[in-house]
Design a protein around this motif. Structure first.
Motif, PDB file in Angstrom:
ATOM      1  N   UNK A   1       0.852  -1.188   0.000  1.00 22.15           N
ATOM      2  CA  UNK A   1       0.000   0.000   0.000  1.00 22.15           C
ATOM      3  C   UNK A   1       0.888   1.237   0.000  1.00 22.15           C
ATOM      4  N   UNK A   2       0.351   2.315  -0.541  1.00 19.84           N
ATOM      5  CA  UNK A   2       1.081   3.579  -0.557  1.00 19.84           C
ATOM      6  C   UNK A   2       0.085   4.724  -0.595  1.00 19.84           C
ATOM      7  N   UNK A   3       0.455   5.823   0.015  1.00 24.60           N
ATOM      8  CA  UNK A   3      -0.421   6.995   0.079  1.00 24.60           C
ATOM      9  C   UNK A   3      -0.122   7.933  -1.083  1.00 24.60           C
ATOM     10  N   UNK A   4      -1.190   8.520  -1.626  1.00 24.42           N
ATOM     11  CA  UNK A   4      -1.059   9.506  -2.697  1.00 24.42           C
ATOM     12  C   UNK A   4      -2.046  10.631  -2.411  1.00 24.42           C
ATOM     13  N   UNK A   5      -1.533  11.848  -2.260  1.00 23.23           N
ATOM     14  CA  UNK A   5      -2.437  12.978  -2.035  1.00 23.23           C
ATOM     15  C   UNK A   5      -3.259  13.222  -3.296  1.00 23.23           C
ATOM     16  N   UNK A   6      -4.452  13.732  -3.123  1.00 28.64           N
ATOM     17  CA  UNK A   6      -5.387  13.877  -4.247  1.00 28.64           C
ATOM     18  C   UNK A   6      -4.933  14.895  -5.290  1.00 28.64           C
TER      19      UNK A   6
ATOM     20  N   UNK B   1      -4.652   0.055  -7.109  1.00 31.04           N
ATOM     21  CA  UNK B   1      -6.058   0.446  -7.042  1.00 31.04           C
ATOM     22  C   UNK B   1      -6.303   1.323  -5.827  1.00 31.04           C
ATOM     23  N   UNK B   2      -7.115   2.349  -6.008  1.00 31.72           N
ATOM     24  CA  UNK B   2      -7.484   3.238  -4.902  1.00 31.72           C
ATOM     25  C   UNK B   2      -8.300   2.439  -3.896  1.00 31.72           C
ATOM     26  N   UNK B   3      -7.908   2.529  -2.632  1.00 36.82           N
ATOM     27  CA  UNK B   3      -8.646   1.847  -1.572  1.00 36.82           C
ATOM     28  C   UNK B   3      -9.826   2.710  -1.149  1.00 36.82           C
ATOM     29  N   UNK B   4     -11.009   2.224  -1.397  1.00 34.47           N
ATOM     30  CA  UNK B   4     -12.209   2.956  -0.980  1.00 34.47           C
ATOM     31  C   UNK B   4     -12.533   2.629   0.473  1.00 34.47           C
ATOM     32  N   UNK B   5     -12.247   1.410   0.876  1.00 34.27           N
ATOM     33  CA  UNK B   5     -12.454   0.973   2.250  1.00 34.27           C
ATOM     34  C   UNK B   5     -11.125   0.431   2.746  1.00 34.27           C
ATOM     35  N   UNK B   6     -10.397   1.245   3.485  1.00 36.19           N
ATOM     36  CA  UNK B   6      -9.050   0.902   3.904  1.00 36.19           C
ATOM     37  C   UNK B   6      -9.087   0.134   5.219  1.00 36.19           C
TER      38      UNK B   6
ATOM     39  N   UNK C   1      -5.099   6.019   0.126  1.00 36.35           N
ATOM     40  CA  UNK C   1      -4.157   4.921  -0.132  1.00 36.35           C
ATOM     41  C   UNK C   1      -4.508   4.155  -1.393  1.00 36.35           C
ATOM     42  N   UNK C   2      -3.463   3.615  -1.982  1.00 37.67           N
ATOM     43  CA  UNK C   2      -3.574   2.735  -3.131  1.00 37.67           C
ATOM     44  C   UNK C   2      -2.972   1.390  -2.748  1.00 37.67           C
ATOM     45  N   UNK C   3      -3.458   0.324  -3.391  1.00 37.68           N
ATOM     46  CA  UNK C   3      -3.035  -1.032  -3.077  1.00 37.68           C
ATOM     47  C   UNK C   3      -2.731  -1.785  -4.367  1.00 37.68           C
ATOM     48  N   UNK C   4      -1.690  -2.587  -4.284  1.00 41.16           N
ATOM     49  CA  UNK C   4      -1.477  -3.590  -5.320  1.00 41.16           C
ATOM     50  C   UNK C   4      -1.154  -4.898  -4.609  1.00 41.16           C
ATOM     51  N   UNK C   5      -1.895  -5.934  -4.976  1.00 43.40           N
ATOM     52  CA  UNK C   5      -1.663  -7.250  -4.413  1.00 43.40           C
ATOM     53  C   UNK C   5      -0.762  -8.050  -5.331  1.00 43.40           C
TER      54      UNK C   5
END
Length: 189
Positions: free
Chosen positions: A150-155, A170-175, A183-187
């Motif tokens: 996961x990583x944070x990205x300001x809007x 992918x943008x995490x809608x429910x973190x 936050x964004x996530x890649x599995x």
């Protein structure tokens, strides 16, 4: 599969334009430019770090580097400098830390890593972020035993958002990983 312990021999990574090496005290002057940049400072991820890092002198950067290296020595997380090869210039840092922060990499319990990317705003281009993310996804899942990054990205950071999308984050809608937003996530695939 036999995974080498990155806290015994810190990995060095290289891409077409970037080299990633463990941060050291001699990097303080170059990193001061990055961490005193108001745009970079506004895009830093200080979530779960105990507050805002006010970097108003090189001594503060040296203290930060000392702290990062103590965490490395304790086997908690790794901070690398990012060197832009065409200019032979340090343009920032990346960090990989375990989530939850009560685990350690390779302990069999840590499945998620948080990636922090602090890049000098003048170098904050889609291509630079994409090259960082490609290196991370090529290496970190296997070498750190991760299922998720996961990583944070300001809007307001459009080049970084585009790089996330380009690299299948992918943008995490429910973190459910940590109690913070953006936050964004890649599995692992």
């Amino acid at each position: 599969m036999n995974i080498l312990n990155p806290f015994i021999h810190c990995p060095v990574y290289e891409t077409d334009h970037l080299i990633f090496t463990k941060v050291k005290e001699e990097d303080a002057e170059a990193l001061f430019e990055c961490y005193s940049d108001p745009v970079t400072k506004g895009r830093m991820n200080n979530d779960n770090c105990g507050g805002v890092w006010d970097c108003h002198s090189i001594d503060i950067v040296r203290q930060g580097i000392d702290g990062w290296n103590k965490e490395f020595d304790a086997g908690f997380y790794i901070r690398w400098i990012v060197r832009y090869k065409p200019l032979n210039q340090i343009i920032g840092t990346i960090e990989l830390a375990p989530i939850p922060n009560t685990t350690r990499f390779l302990d069999g319990m840590c499945r998620t890593g948080i990636l922090r990317i602090d890049i000098l705003s003048s170098m904050g281009k889609h291509a630079i972020f994409s090259e960082i993310l490609k290196m991370v996804t090529d290496h970190f899942y296997i070498e750190f035993g991760l299922e998720n990054i996961i990583t944070k990205v300001t809007t307001d950071d459009i080049p970084r958002i585009q790089a996330m999308e380009h690299n299948s984050f992918l943008k995490l809608e429910s973190n459910t990983f940590i109690p913070f937003d953006d936050y964004y996530l890649r599995s692992k695939r």
